[in-house]
Design a protein around this motif. Structure first.
Motif, short mmCIF file in Angstrom:
data_model
loop_
_atom_site.label_atom_id
_atom_site.label_comp_id
_atom_site.label_asym_id
_atom_site.label_seq_id
_atom_site.Cartn_x
_atom_site.Cartn_y
_atom_site.Cartn_z
N LEU A 17 44.70 56.88 42.95
CA LEU A 17 43.80 55.78 43.24
C LEU A 17 43.08 55.39 41.95
O LEU A 17 42.39 56.21 41.34
CB LEU A 17 42.77 56.18 44.30
N VAL A 18 43.24 54.14 41.54
CA VAL A 18 42.52 53.60 40.39
C VAL A 18 41.36 52.77 40.93
O VAL A 18 41.57 51.82 41.69
CB VAL A 18 43.43 52.73 39.51
N VAL A 19 40.16 53.12 40.56
CA VAL A 19 38.99 52.36 40.99
C VAL A 19 38.81 51.20 40.01
O VAL A 19 38.55 51.39 38.82
CB VAL A 19 37.72 53.24 41.01
N ALA A 20 39.00 50.00 40.52
CA ALA A 20 38.99 48.81 39.66
C ALA A 20 37.57 48.42 39.27
O ALA A 20 36.66 48.39 40.11
CB ALA A 20 39.67 47.65 40.38
N ALA A 77 26.49 45.76 50.18
CA ALA A 77 25.98 46.96 49.53
C ALA A 77 26.67 47.24 48.19
O ALA A 77 26.13 47.97 47.35
CB ALA A 77 26.14 48.17 50.45
N PHE A 78 27.85 46.65 47.98
CA PHE A 78 28.60 46.90 46.75
C PHE A 78 28.14 46.01 45.61
O PHE A 78 28.68 46.07 44.50
CB PHE A 78 30.10 46.71 46.98
N LYS A 79 27.14 45.19 45.85
CA LYS A 79 26.60 44.32 44.82
C LYS A 79 26.03 45.17 43.69
O LYS A 79 25.23 46.09 43.92
CB LYS A 79 25.50 43.44 45.42
N LEU A 86 29.21 53.04 46.15
CA LEU A 86 30.67 53.05 46.02
C LEU A 86 31.28 54.42 46.35
O LEU A 86 32.41 54.49 46.83
CB LEU A 86 31.06 52.66 44.59
N THR A 87 30.54 55.48 46.11
CA THR A 87 31.10 56.82 46.34
C THR A 87 31.59 57.03 47.77
O THR A 87 32.70 57.54 47.97
CB THR A 87 30.07 57.90 45.94
N PRO A 88 30.83 56.66 48.81
CA PRO A 88 31.32 56.89 50.18
C PRO A 88 32.64 56.19 50.49
O PRO A 88 33.49 56.77 51.17
CB PRO A 88 30.18 56.35 51.05
N ILE A 89 32.83 54.97 49.98
CA ILE A 89 34.08 54.26 50.27
C ILE A 89 35.25 54.90 49.53
O ILE A 89 36.37 54.97 50.05
CB ILE A 89 33.96 52.75 49.94
N LEU A 113 30.19 56.51 37.79
CA LEU A 113 30.68 56.66 39.16
C LEU A 113 31.47 57.95 39.42
O LEU A 113 31.19 58.69 40.37
CB LEU A 113 31.54 55.45 39.51
N LEU A 114 32.46 58.23 38.60
CA LEU A 114 33.40 59.31 38.93
C LEU A 114 32.80 60.71 38.90
O LEU A 114 33.23 61.57 39.69
CB LEU A 114 34.64 59.22 38.06
N PRO A 115 31.83 61.02 38.05
CA PRO A 115 31.20 62.34 38.17
C PRO A 115 30.56 62.57 39.54
O PRO A 115 30.60 63.68 40.08
CB PRO A 115 30.15 62.35 37.05
#
Length: 318
Positions: A17-20, A77-79, A86-89, A113-115
């Motif tokens: 999964l690449v988070v864009a 909420a993603f604004k 973003l973490t929960p999604i 984000l990723l940590p």
């Protein structure tokens, strides 16, 4: 033969999964480098687009070569792309599709984000990779880039960020990915995005620029950076600065390149009046001269030197 069959089975069950990263209108270039890295792992590559009104980004990603599926999550909420929202999604998407790898570009977005995602998955993240040797073995720089570390990851889900300059961007045309909506949970609400004030410039963004004109303490003042701005204007280049120039107050810190700034991978053309300057050890082209003197010489005298300004323009544009 048995080992080859096991390797084939392993690749078959890989999925990434690449988070864009995007601004709801356009994809950030470092995401294309992350897609290239993801394809080196084998298996299917999916991209998650989380935003508020991101149909253009979805359409753009669907054409990128190497992307199999685009997962779309839209919610107010993603604004602002807050990691708390973003973490929960991302976790829900990973749970649904059982991705073996999750990655993003090693930009402020990915590093923020990723940590958090890795902590929620209870795995150790791998930051700023520059090479993939196998689905569980990665290379990253340490000691300010003076050494390389090869990391073998035994986590059930590998979470990593990708140095954009280490991987060629994936082709933006030629792909035919499908898109699928994923359910967005309600807002977490622990933080709120208010606004962002971005500096505006007609020049390319520093981290993604193909050509960078950078200056240091030798320019002596912020006013003298106008020399670089003028040069960059003719080359459609970004302008960067050393930490010393930033610390001296010549330019703002968003122009800093290097270990504590933005990572770039340029052709290096150096002008320094000290022939023993360390920059010449790593530069591709060098001119031993005083910048303030060489810029005022007429073209015939310039071309008689070891590197003319015309050659400097050409070398910088490589």
């Amino acid at each position: 033969m048995h080992r080859a069959i096991n390797k084939t089975r392993q690749l078959r069950f890989q999925s990434t999964l690449v988070v864009a990263e995007h601004n709801n209108d356009k994809l950030t270039p470092i995401t294309l480098s992350a897609i290239t890295a993801a394809n080196k792992l084998g298996g299917e590559v999916s991209c998650l687009v989380a935003g508020t009104d991101c149909a253009k980004v979805v359409a753009e990603l669907s054409k990128v070569l190497g992307v199999n599926k685009v997962l779309v999550a839209q919610h107010d909420a993603f604004k602002g792309a807050l990691p708390e929202e973003l973490t929960p999604i991302i976790l829900a998407t990973q749970q649904q599709f059982k991705f073996t790898h999750i990655c993003a570009g090693a930009s402020a977005f990915g590093k923020n984000l990723l940590p958090r995602v890795a902590a929620k998955l209870d795995v150790a993240p791998i930051s700023d990779i520059i090479e993939i040797q196998s689905p569980d073995t990665f290379v990253r720089t340490i000691y300010a880039g003076n050494a390389l570390s090869t990391v073998k990851c035994n986590e059930s889900v590998k979470v990593f960020t990708v140095r954009g300059t280490a991987f060629e961007p994936a082709a933006s045309e030629g792909g035919s990915a499908t898109s699928e909506d994923v359910a967005s949970s309600s807002a977490v609400g622990v933080s709120e995005w208010l606004e962002q004030n971005l500096s505006k410039s007609d020049r390319p963004e520093l981290a993604g620029a193909k050509v960078v004109v950078s200056g240091g303490r030798g320019l002596k003042s912020g006013e003298n950076f106008q020399l670089l701005y003028d040069l960059a204007e003719t080359m459609n280049a970004a302008v960067g600065a050393s930490r010393a120039a930033v610390d001296a107050g010549y330019v703002p810190n968003d122009m800093q390149v290097g270990q504590t700034g933005k990572i770039v991978a340029p052709t290096i053309v150096a002008i320094n009046k000290d022939p023993e300057a360390p920059i010449f050890l790593v530069s591709d082209f060098g001119l031993v001269a005083d910048l303030f003197k060489v810029r005022s010489l007429p073209p015939p005298l310039l071309s008689a030197g070891s590197l003319s300004l015309m050659a400097l323009h050409a070398a910088l544009s490589c």
